[in-house]
Design a protein around this motif. Structure first.
Motif, PDB file in Angstrom:
ATOM      1  N   ARG A  75       0.839  -1.194   0.000  1.00  0.00           N
ATOM      2  CA  ARG A  75       0.000   0.000   0.000  1.00  0.00           C
ATOM      3  C   ARG A  75       0.883   1.256   0.000  1.00  0.00           C
ATOM      4  O   ARG A  75       1.942   1.284   0.627  1.00  0.00           O
ATOM      5  CB  ARG A  75      -0.929   0.000   1.215  1.00  0.00           C
ATOM      6  CG  ARG A  75      -1.819  -1.228   1.297  1.00  0.00           C
ATOM      7  CD  ARG A  75      -2.663  -1.207   2.563  1.00  0.00           C
ATOM      8  NE  ARG A  75      -3.690  -0.144   2.515  1.00  0.00           N
ATOM      9  CZ  ARG A  75      -4.540   0.106   3.505  1.00  0.00           C
ATOM     10  NH1 ARG A  75      -4.454  -0.610   4.636  1.00  0.00           N
ATOM     11  NH2 ARG A  75      -5.438   1.047   3.399  1.00  0.00           N
ATOM     12  N   LYS A  76       0.451   2.276  -0.701  1.00  0.00           N
ATOM     13  CA  LYS A  76       1.255   3.492  -0.794  1.00  0.00           C
ATOM     14  C   LYS A  76       0.355   4.713  -0.999  1.00  0.00           C
ATOM     15  O   LYS A  76      -0.801   4.602  -1.427  1.00  0.00           O
ATOM     16  CB  LYS A  76       2.258   3.377  -1.941  1.00  0.00           C
ATOM     17  CG  LYS A  76       1.654   2.996  -3.286  1.00  0.00           C
ATOM     18  CD  LYS A  76       2.727   2.736  -4.314  1.00  0.00           C
ATOM     19  CE  LYS A  76       2.117   2.249  -5.635  1.00  0.00           C
ATOM     20  NZ  LYS A  76       3.163   1.963  -6.648  1.00  0.00           N
ATOM     21  N   ASN A  77       0.942   5.867  -0.700  1.00  0.00           N
ATOM     22  CA  ASN A  77       0.217   7.130  -0.814  1.00  0.00           C
ATOM     23  C   ASN A  77       0.686   7.968  -2.002  1.00  0.00           C
ATOM     24  O   ASN A  77       0.382   9.158  -2.070  1.00  0.00           O
ATOM     25  CB  ASN A  77       0.402   7.965   0.462  1.00  0.00           C
ATOM     26  CG  ASN A  77      -0.336   7.369   1.649  1.00  0.00           C
ATOM     27  OD1 ASN A  77      -1.477   6.943   1.524  1.00  0.00           O
ATOM     28  ND2 ASN A  77       0.329   7.324   2.793  1.00  0.00           N
ATOM     29  N   SER A  78       1.379   7.348  -2.931  1.00  0.00           N
ATOM     30  CA  SER A  78       2.054   8.114  -3.976  1.00  0.00           C
ATOM     31  C   SER A  78       1.441   7.968  -5.354  1.00  0.00           C
ATOM     32  O   SER A  78       1.978   8.527  -6.318  1.00  0.00           O
ATOM     33  CB  SER A  78       3.529   7.679  -4.057  1.00  0.00           C
ATOM     34  OG  SER A  78       3.625   6.280  -4.363  1.00  0.00           O
ATOM     35  N   SER A  79       0.340   7.247  -5.510  1.00  0.00           N
ATOM     36  CA  SER A  79      -0.176   7.004  -6.853  1.00  0.00           C
ATOM     37  C   SER A  79      -1.693   6.984  -6.860  1.00  0.00           C
ATOM     38  O   SER A  79      -2.328   6.183  -6.169  1.00  0.00           O
ATOM     39  CB  SER A  79       0.359   5.660  -7.387  1.00  0.00           C
ATOM     40  OG  SER A  79      -0.238   5.339  -8.628  1.00  0.00           O
ATOM     41  N   PHE A  80      -2.282   7.882  -7.650  1.00  0.00           N
ATOM     42  CA  PHE A  80      -3.723   7.849  -7.849  1.00  0.00           C
ATOM     43  C   PHE A  80      -4.116   6.632  -8.695  1.00  0.00           C
ATOM     44  O   PHE A  80      -5.214   6.095  -8.538  1.00  0.00           O
ATOM     45  CB  PHE A  80      -4.205   9.130  -8.545  1.00  0.00           C
ATOM     46  CG  PHE A  80      -4.167  10.338  -7.648  1.00  0.00           C
ATOM     47  CD1 PHE A  80      -4.839  10.353  -6.433  1.00  0.00           C
ATOM     48  CD2 PHE A  80      -3.467  11.480  -8.021  1.00  0.00           C
ATOM     49  CE1 PHE A  80      -4.819  11.465  -5.611  1.00  0.00           C
ATOM     50  CE2 PHE A  80      -3.440  12.595  -7.207  1.00  0.00           C
ATOM     51  CZ  PHE A  80      -4.111  12.595  -6.003  1.00  0.00           C
ATOM     52  N   LYS A  81      -3.232   6.247  -9.596  1.00  0.00           N
ATOM     53  CA  LYS A  81      -3.499   5.067 -10.410  1.00  0.00           C
ATOM     54  C   LYS A  81      -3.628   3.817  -9.546  1.00  0.00           C
ATOM     55  O   LYS A  81      -4.517   2.988  -9.738  1.00  0.00           O
ATOM     56  CB  LYS A  81      -2.382   4.900 -11.436  1.00  0.00           C
ATOM     57  CG  LYS A  81      -2.585   3.756 -12.428  1.00  0.00           C
ATOM     58  CD  LYS A  81      -3.741   4.059 -13.359  1.00  0.00           C
ATOM     59  CE  LYS A  81      -3.864   2.982 -14.423  1.00  0.00           C
ATOM     60  NZ  LYS A  81      -5.022   3.208 -15.325  1.00  0.00           N
ATOM     61  N   ALA A  82      -2.705   3.672  -8.561  1.00  0.00           N
ATOM     62  CA  ALA A  82      -2.768   2.520  -7.657  1.00  0.00           C
ATOM     63  C   ALA A  82      -4.005   2.566  -6.777  1.00  0.00           C
ATOM     64  O   ALA A  82      -4.560   1.526  -6.403  1.00  0.00           O
ATOM     65  CB  ALA A  82      -1.510   2.481  -6.803  1.00  0.00           C
ATOM     66  N   ASP A  83      -4.470   3.779  -6.437  1.00  0.00           N
ATOM     67  CA  ASP A  83      -5.665   3.905  -5.601  1.00  0.00           C
ATOM     68  C   ASP A  83      -6.897   3.310  -6.282  1.00  0.00           C
ATOM     69  O   ASP A  83      -7.814   2.830  -5.615  1.00  0.00           O
ATOM     70  CB  ASP A  83      -5.919   5.374  -5.278  1.00  0.00           C
ATOM     71  CG  ASP A  83      -4.969   5.903  -4.212  1.00  0.00           C
ATOM     72  OD1 ASP A  83      -4.222   5.083  -3.639  1.00  0.00           O
ATOM     73  OD2 ASP A  83      -4.970   7.124  -3.967  1.00  0.00           O
ATOM     74  N   GLU A  84      -6.954   3.370  -7.627  1.00  0.00           N
ATOM     75  CA  GLU A  84      -8.113   2.834  -8.332  1.00  0.00           C
ATOM     76  C   GLU A  84      -8.289   1.339  -8.103  1.00  0.00           C
ATOM     77  O   GLU A  84      -9.413   0.825  -8.198  1.00  0.00           O
ATOM     78  CB  GLU A  84      -7.981   3.132  -9.826  1.00  0.00           C
ATOM     79  CG  GLU A  84      -8.028   4.631 -10.152  1.00  0.00           C
ATOM     80  CD  GLU A  84      -7.813   4.888 -11.630  1.00  0.00           C
ATOM     81  OE1 GLU A  84      -7.585   3.896 -12.371  1.00  0.00           O
ATOM     82  OE2 GLU A  84      -7.874   6.062 -12.048  1.00  0.00           O
TER      83      GLU A  84
END
Length: 308
Positions: free
Chosen positions: A104-113
């Motif tokens: 988990r990370k806070n650096s990517s909107f793409k990963a949040d999807e």
């Protein structure tokens, strides 16, 4: 043998006077006289006449700004945004404290999807609805909030019209909130214009506005004054008063030799000039002071010339 004649004695009307009946057309009732219209205004006038009267002049167009309700709505929108803000902050802290193995990370909107679906949904809510709505709401209401309050005379105009009972009394209760009423016209006018814009001058034929049948109400109780003529009269009065303020003290100082008296005359006219400019213009206080200083300088120079 005599031929039989038509029998007409049993008919309830005379054939010669019978009016033709057109199929599909209802018979019209007796025309309504003006007296009945004035007595039953709720039936023959109503909101149709009220809206036409209100739109016919800026002094009649008085509405509520609903300050309390608008503030309540903005606070509710703010409450929803703050809740989302707190939840986003909590998600960020949770991911920051999570082990590296979770990915988990806070650096990517793409990963949040894919990984942080809840955060992606909250961001969509902010962007698509809440922030846009609250920004537009505040911008729109700030414009309404900046409008000047309706004057006592404008409110009295609407209350006077309401006495004819053309609109249900209960639906005219908005006039009971004078502090929340605004005028549709936001044009700033000097105080002297408001003083000249009284009932006596408004009813004068000189300041009467030209009537238009499709816009104005033809009523003895409603008078329309031309704002352009009132402003022209106000400006002309200010110009003549300005000439008097310039030439009057000059001629007066020409016949006074004592310096103390001459200074007293200048002081009086300078104070009077400041008061008149405050009432006759919509300038800011600093601009009024600057104009007064220039006026005082002119009188002081004339005083020195007279002394020499």
């Amino acid at each position: 043998m005599a031929l039989p004649v038509p029998v007409t004695a049993g008919l309830p009307f005379s054939l010669g006077n019978a009016a033709p009946v057109v199929p599909g057309r209802a018979t019209s009732p007796d025309p309504v006289d003006d007296k009945r219209k004035n007595e039953q205004t709720w039936k023959y006038q109503g909101y149709n006449e009220f809206s036409k009267w209100m739109a016919s002049d800026d002094d009649f167009f008085v509405l509520r700004r609903f300050g309390k309700l608008n503030a309540l709505a903005i606070l509710w929108l703010q409450y929803r945004i703050v809740n989302i803000e707190d939840e986003l902050e909590a998600i960020h802290e949770t991911i920051a404290d999570a082990a590296l193995e979770t990915g988990r990370k806070n650096s990517s909107f793409k990963a949040d999807e894919k990984q942080e679906v809840r955060r992606a949904k909250l961001m969509g809510d902010l962007k698509g609805e809440l922030l846009t709505v609250v920004d537009e709401y505040i911008t729109t209401y700030s414009t309404i909030r900046a409008r000047r309050r309706a004057s006592t005379r404008q409110i009295a105009n609407v209350k006077n019209w309401a006495t004819r009972k053309a609109v249900t009394t209960n639906e005219m209760r908005y006039l009971n909130h004078p502090g929340d009423l605004i005028s549709i016209s936001d044009r700033p006018r000097p105080v002297i214009h408001a003083l000249l814009n009284n009932r006596l001058l408004r009813k004068s034929p000189i300041f009467r506005k030209r009537r238009y049948e499709d816009t104005h109400i033809d009523s003895e109780s409603t008078s329309y004054a031309s704002n352009n003529r009132l402003e022209a009269f106000s400006n002309s009065s200010i110009i003549f008063l300005g000439f008097g303020m310039l030439l009057g003290p000059m001629w007066w100082l020409n016949f006074v030799t004592n310096n103390t008296k001459r200074l007293s005359i200048i002081t009086g006219f300078v104070l009077l000039s400041m008061v008149i400019m405050s009432l006759a213009t919509v300038n800011r206080p600093l601009e009024v002071v600057a104009a007064t200083a220039a006026y005082a300088a002119v009188l002081t120079v004339f005083m020195q010339l007279g002394a020499n």
